[in-house]
Design a protein around this motif. Structure first.
Motif, PDB file in Angstrom:
ATOM      1  N   GLY A   2       6.251 -14.899  12.936  1.00 14.74           N
ATOM      2  CA  GLY A   2       7.501 -14.793  12.193  1.00 14.74           C
ATOM      3  C   GLY A   2       7.665 -13.441  11.527  1.00 14.74           C
ATOM      4  O   GLY A   2       6.822 -12.559  11.643  1.00 14.74           O
ATOM      5  N   TYR A   3       8.772 -13.321  10.875  1.00 12.18           N
ATOM      6  CA  TYR A   3       9.062 -12.073  10.187  1.00 12.18           C
ATOM      7  C   TYR A   3       9.475 -12.338   8.757  1.00 12.18           C
ATOM      8  O   TYR A   3       9.908 -13.429   8.409  1.00 12.18           O
ATOM      9  CB  TYR A   3      10.204 -11.332  10.893  1.00 12.18           C
ATOM     10  N   PHE A  44       2.518  -9.359   6.509  1.00 18.09           N
ATOM     11  CA  PHE A  44       2.767  -8.669   5.247  1.00 18.09           C
ATOM     12  C   PHE A  44       2.711  -9.638   4.071  1.00 18.09           C
ATOM     13  O   PHE A  44       3.372 -10.658   4.071  1.00 18.09           O
ATOM     14  CB  PHE A  44       4.141  -8.001   5.302  1.00 18.09           C
ATOM     15  N   ARG A  45       1.905  -9.307   3.097  1.00 18.83           N
ATOM     16  CA  ARG A  45       1.857 -10.139   1.894  1.00 18.83           C
ATOM     17  C   ARG A  45       2.524  -9.379   0.765  1.00 18.83           C
ATOM     18  O   ARG A  45       1.966  -8.423   0.234  1.00 18.83           O
ATOM     19  CB  ARG A  45       0.406 -10.443   1.512  1.00 18.83           C
ATOM     20  N   PRO A  46       3.701  -9.787   0.423  1.00 19.07           N
ATOM     21  CA  PRO A  46       4.431  -9.043  -0.596  1.00 19.07           C
ATOM     22  C   PRO A  46       3.732  -9.135  -1.949  1.00 19.07           C
ATOM     23  O   PRO A  46       3.247 -10.207  -2.316  1.00 19.07           O
ATOM     24  CB  PRO A  46       5.790  -9.742  -0.646  1.00 19.07           C
ATOM     25  N   PRO A  47       3.692  -8.036  -2.661  1.00 16.46           N
ATOM     26  CA  PRO A  47       3.144  -8.077  -4.022  1.00 16.46           C
ATOM     27  C   PRO A  47       4.053  -8.917  -4.915  1.00 16.46           C
ATOM     28  O   PRO A  47       5.180  -9.218  -4.544  1.00 16.46           O
ATOM     29  CB  PRO A  47       3.189  -6.609  -4.473  1.00 16.46           C
ATOM     30  N   LYS A  48       3.547  -9.266  -6.066  1.00 14.63           N
ATOM     31  CA  LYS A  48       4.410  -9.948  -7.036  1.00 14.63           C
ATOM     32  C   LYS A  48       5.575  -9.051  -7.397  1.00 14.63           C
ATOM     33  O   LYS A  48       5.440  -7.841  -7.454  1.00 14.63           O
ATOM     34  CB  LYS A  48       3.605 -10.248  -8.304  1.00 14.63           C
ATOM     35  N   LYS A  49       6.697  -9.676  -7.684  1.00 16.31           N
ATOM     36  CA  LYS A  49       7.898  -8.931  -8.017  1.00 16.31           C
ATOM     37  C   LYS A  49       7.664  -7.950  -9.166  1.00 16.31           C
ATOM     38  O   LYS A  49       8.194  -6.855  -9.199  1.00 16.31           O
ATOM     39  CB  LYS A  49       9.014  -9.910  -8.377  1.00 16.31           C
ATOM     40  N   TYR A  80      -7.603  -4.657  12.563  1.00 17.41           N
ATOM     41  CA  TYR A  80      -6.544  -4.028  11.799  1.00 17.41           C
ATOM     42  C   TYR A  80      -7.101  -3.195  10.661  1.00 17.41           C
ATOM     43  O   TYR A  80      -8.044  -3.599   9.993  1.00 17.41           O
ATOM     44  CB  TYR A  80      -5.580  -5.068  11.221  1.00 17.41           C
ATOM     45  N   GLU A  81      -6.487  -2.081  10.502  1.00 20.48           N
ATOM     46  CA  GLU A  81      -6.819  -1.234   9.370  1.00 20.48           C
ATOM     47  C   GLU A  81      -6.471  -1.992   8.088  1.00 20.48           C
ATOM     48  O   GLU A  81      -5.431  -2.626   8.010  1.00 20.48           O
ATOM     49  CB  GLU A  81      -5.965   0.032   9.474  1.00 20.48           C
ATOM     50  N   LYS A  82      -7.339  -1.907   7.132  1.00 22.96           N
ATOM     51  CA  LYS A  82      -7.012  -2.498   5.844  1.00 22.96           C
ATOM     52  C   LYS A  82      -5.818  -1.739   5.266  1.00 22.96           C
ATOM     53  O   LYS A  82      -5.787  -0.517   5.277  1.00 22.96           O
ATOM     54  CB  LYS A  82      -8.205  -2.356   4.909  1.00 22.96           C
ATOM     55  N   TYR A  83      -4.868  -2.484   4.811  1.00 21.39           N
ATOM     56  CA  TYR A  83      -3.687  -1.806   4.302  1.00 21.39           C
ATOM     57  C   TYR A  83      -3.954  -1.308   2.878  1.00 21.39           C
ATOM     58  O   TYR A  83      -4.566  -1.992   2.087  1.00 21.39           O
ATOM     59  CB  TYR A  83      -2.487  -2.754   4.319  1.00 21.39           C
ATOM     60  N   PRO A  84      -3.520  -0.078   2.607  1.00 18.91           N
ATOM     61  CA  PRO A  84      -3.791   0.506   1.285  1.00 18.91           C
ATOM     62  C   PRO A  84      -3.174  -0.328   0.163  1.00 18.91           C
ATOM     63  O   PRO A  84      -2.105  -0.897   0.326  1.00 18.91           O
ATOM     64  CB  PRO A  84      -3.108   1.863   1.353  1.00 18.91           C
ATOM     65  N   GLU A  85      -3.866  -0.374  -0.958  1.00 15.40           N
ATOM     66  CA  GLU A  85      -3.356  -1.149  -2.086  1.00 15.40           C
ATOM     67  C   GLU A  85      -3.035  -0.303  -3.296  1.00 15.40           C
ATOM     68  O   GLU A  85      -2.371  -0.747  -4.223  1.00 15.40           O
ATOM     69  CB  GLU A  85      -4.374  -2.232  -2.462  1.00 15.40           C
TER      70      GLU A  85
END
Ligand SMILES: [Zn+2]
Length: 103
Positions: A2-3, A44-49, A80-85
């Motif tokens: 999904g998207y 994609f895990r969106p950060p908290k608002k 997968y490359e760890k996505y920068p935080e």
């Protein structure tokens, strides 16, 4: 797969219908503010608002051409490359990826 539709202004992510027809009917606009939103893979895990720093990273990567749907596979078997935080990680990431994925 999904998207998600992600609005960098509202700092929110919206799930898109995975059904193709339903998805096609949905616009690419943020349901809340009407600005153009970005389509990200479900991963994609969106950060908290309220997490402005995390959203700053998302924006920075997007502006540098690294939206999540272009997420890059890497050499270490994780796939997968760890996505920068953090912004620091993000800058390093963009530097490193320039060589693998010229814009
Ligand atoms: Zn919005």
């Amino acid at each position: 797969m999904g998207y998600k539709l992600v609005c960098l202004d509202c700092q929110k992510a919206f799930n898109l219908e995975s059904d193709f027809v339903e998805r096609a009917k949905q616009s690419e606009k943020c349901p809340e503010c009407g600005q153009v939103a970005i389509r990200y893979l479900h991963r994609f895990r969106p950060p908290k608002k309220s997490d402005d720093k995390a959203w700053e990273v998302v924006r920075f990567l997007y502006e540098n051409g690294f939206a999540y749907h272009r997420h890059i596979t890497n050499a270490d078997r994780s796939g997968y490359e760890k996505y920068p935080e953090t912004m620091r990680e993000a800058r390093e990431f963009v530097e490193r990826m320039k060589f693998q994925n010229p814009l």
